[in-house]
Design a protein around this motif. Sequence first.
Motif, short mmCIF file in Angstrom:
data_model
loop_
_atom_site.label_atom_id
_atom_site.label_comp_id
_atom_site.label_asym_id
_atom_site.label_seq_id
_atom_site.Cartn_x
_atom_site.Cartn_y
_atom_site.Cartn_z
N PRO A 1 0.82 -1.22 0.00
CA PRO A 1 0.00 0.00 0.00
C PRO A 1 0.86 1.27 0.00
CG PRO A 1 -0.90 -1.58 1.55
CD PRO A 1 0.41 -2.15 1.06
N SER A 2 1.94 1.30 0.76
CA SER A 2 2.75 2.52 0.82
C SER A 2 3.45 2.79 -0.50
CB SER A 2 3.77 2.44 1.96
OG SER A 2 4.63 1.35 1.78
N LYS A 3 3.92 1.74 -1.19
CA LYS A 3 4.56 1.95 -2.49
C LYS A 3 3.55 2.45 -3.51
CE LYS A 3 7.37 0.17 -6.14
NZ LYS A 3 8.22 -0.82 -6.71
N LEU A 4 2.37 1.84 -3.54
CA LEU A 4 1.34 2.27 -4.50
C LEU A 4 0.93 3.71 -4.22
CD1 LEU A 4 -0.43 1.63 -6.91
CD2 LEU A 4 -2.11 0.67 -5.34
N LYS A 5 0.74 4.06 -2.97
CA LYS A 5 0.38 5.44 -2.63
C LYS A 5 1.47 6.41 -3.08
CE LYS A 5 -2.20 4.33 1.56
NZ LYS A 5 -2.19 4.47 3.02
N GLY A 6 2.72 6.05 -2.85
CA GLY A 6 3.84 6.91 -3.24
C GLY A 6 3.94 7.08 -4.74
N LEU A 7 3.67 6.01 -5.50
CA LEU A 7 3.72 6.10 -6.96
C LEU A 7 2.53 6.90 -7.51
CD1 LEU A 7 4.83 2.49 -7.94
CD2 LEU A 7 6.17 4.59 -8.14
N MET A 8 1.37 6.73 -6.90
CA MET A 8 0.19 7.44 -7.38
C MET A 8 0.26 8.92 -7.11
SD MET A 8 -1.82 5.54 -9.04
CE MET A 8 -3.26 6.57 -9.11
N TYR A 9 0.90 9.27 -6.01
CA TYR A 9 0.88 10.68 -5.65
C TYR A 9 2.11 10.99 -4.82
CZ TYR A 9 -1.40 15.13 -5.12
OH TYR A 9 -1.72 16.44 -5.21
N ASP A 10 3.12 11.62 -5.44
CA ASP A 10 4.36 11.85 -4.73
C ASP A 10 4.49 13.24 -4.14
OD1 ASP A 10 6.07 11.40 -7.91
OD2 ASP A 10 4.67 12.95 -7.30
N ARG A 11 3.44 14.02 -4.13
CA ARG A 11 3.48 15.34 -3.51
C ARG A 11 2.75 15.32 -2.17
NH1 ARG A 11 4.06 20.23 -7.25
NH2 ARG A 11 3.41 21.22 -5.35
N VAL A 12 3.25 16.06 -1.23
CA VAL A 12 2.59 16.12 0.08
C VAL A 12 1.98 17.50 0.34
CG1 VAL A 12 4.00 14.32 1.11
CG2 VAL A 12 4.77 16.69 1.23
N ASP A 13 2.22 18.44 -0.55
CA ASP A 13 1.73 19.81 -0.33
C ASP A 13 0.38 20.08 -0.98
OD1 ASP A 13 2.91 19.54 -2.83
OD2 ASP A 13 3.57 21.63 -2.91
N VAL A 14 -0.19 19.07 -1.65
CA VAL A 14 -1.49 19.21 -2.31
C VAL A 14 -2.28 17.94 -2.02
CG1 VAL A 14 -2.61 19.78 -4.51
CG2 VAL A 14 -0.21 20.34 -4.19
N PRO A 15 -3.58 18.02 -1.76
CA PRO A 15 -4.35 16.82 -1.44
C PRO A 15 -4.40 15.83 -2.60
CG PRO A 15 -5.76 18.77 -1.48
CD PRO A 15 -4.37 19.23 -1.73
N SER A 16 -4.43 14.55 -2.29
CA SER A 16 -4.51 13.49 -3.28
C SER A 16 -5.93 12.96 -3.36
CB SER A 16 -3.57 12.35 -2.90
OG SER A 16 -3.82 11.22 -3.70
N GLU A 17 -6.38 12.62 -4.56
CA GLU A 17 -7.69 12.00 -4.69
C GLU A 17 -7.60 10.48 -4.54
OE1 GLU A 17 -7.91 11.69 -9.55
OE2 GLU A 17 -9.25 13.02 -8.52
N PHE A 18 -6.38 9.94 -4.58
CA PHE A 18 -6.21 8.50 -4.45
C PHE A 18 -6.26 8.08 -2.99
CE2 PHE A 18 -3.52 4.71 -3.91
CZ PHE A 18 -4.25 3.83 -4.68
N LYS A 19 -7.13 7.16 -2.70
CA LYS A 19 -7.24 6.59 -1.36
C LYS A 19 -7.08 5.08 -1.51
CE LYS A 19 -8.47 10.57 0.39
NZ LYS A 19 -7.44 11.52 0.15
N TYR A 20 -6.10 4.51 -0.81
CA TYR A 20 -5.89 3.06 -0.90
C TYR A 20 -7.06 2.37 -0.22
CZ TYR A 20 -3.49 -1.38 -1.10
OH TYR A 20 -3.16 -2.67 -1.40
N PRO A 21 -7.76 1.48 -0.94
CA PRO A 21 -8.92 0.79 -0.35
C PRO A 21 -8.50 -0.13 0.80
CG PRO A 21 -8.71 0.32 -2.71
CD PRO A 21 -7.52 1.09 -2.31
N GLU A 22 -9.29 -0.15 1.86
CA GLU A 22 -8.97 -0.97 3.03
C GLU A 22 -8.78 -2.43 2.68
OE1 GLU A 22 -11.40 -0.48 6.51
OE2 GLU A 22 -11.53 1.69 6.20
#
Length: 171
Positions: free
Chosen positions: A3-24
């Motif tokens: 999950p952490s790798k996929l989140k990092g690849l999908m959205y590598d910025r922390v200063d703007v909100p991401s629309e990607f949410k890793y499903p539980e």
Amino acid sequence: MSPSKLKGLMYDRVDVPSEFKYPEDGLLVLKGMLTAEEINNPNSLNLQGDRIRRVIKRGFTTNTTVGTLTRFMSYVRKYFPTGDVESLEVPILSHEHDNGTFSKGGDSGSLIVSALGQFVALLTGGTNKGTDGSDITFATLFEWVWELVKDEFPGANLYFDDLEAFFADVA
């Protein structure tokens, strides 16, 4: 992929909100369709501040990969004795911070989806410069494919809101 790798690849910025949410449960629900107009208006920023849109694919050869959908589109025409076939293709680049390729031979036909699980395109091929995978992956825009499906099968539906009722009709 973790999950952490996929989140990092999908959205590598922390200063703007991401629309990607890793499903539980780890399963991204597929719904909706990204239109050609939405492709031309990317919804995210890369580290350099350029507007981009990340996409996900699960292929037979490369499993789950993340790529960058470009805003370019091309009409492709293939000539056959039985008639011409046209399609609307979109190029997808490998993720710039991942060592791997977005696709390889054997991934053709894979569904490519957005961070929200929207249908984006069907993988059709790629190019490479002597590498093991594709530098650029080409995919047929799903919006274009879906129009062909609806012409051939009126009433076709992508949204299985009630799977129990869907499977009851099959029996």
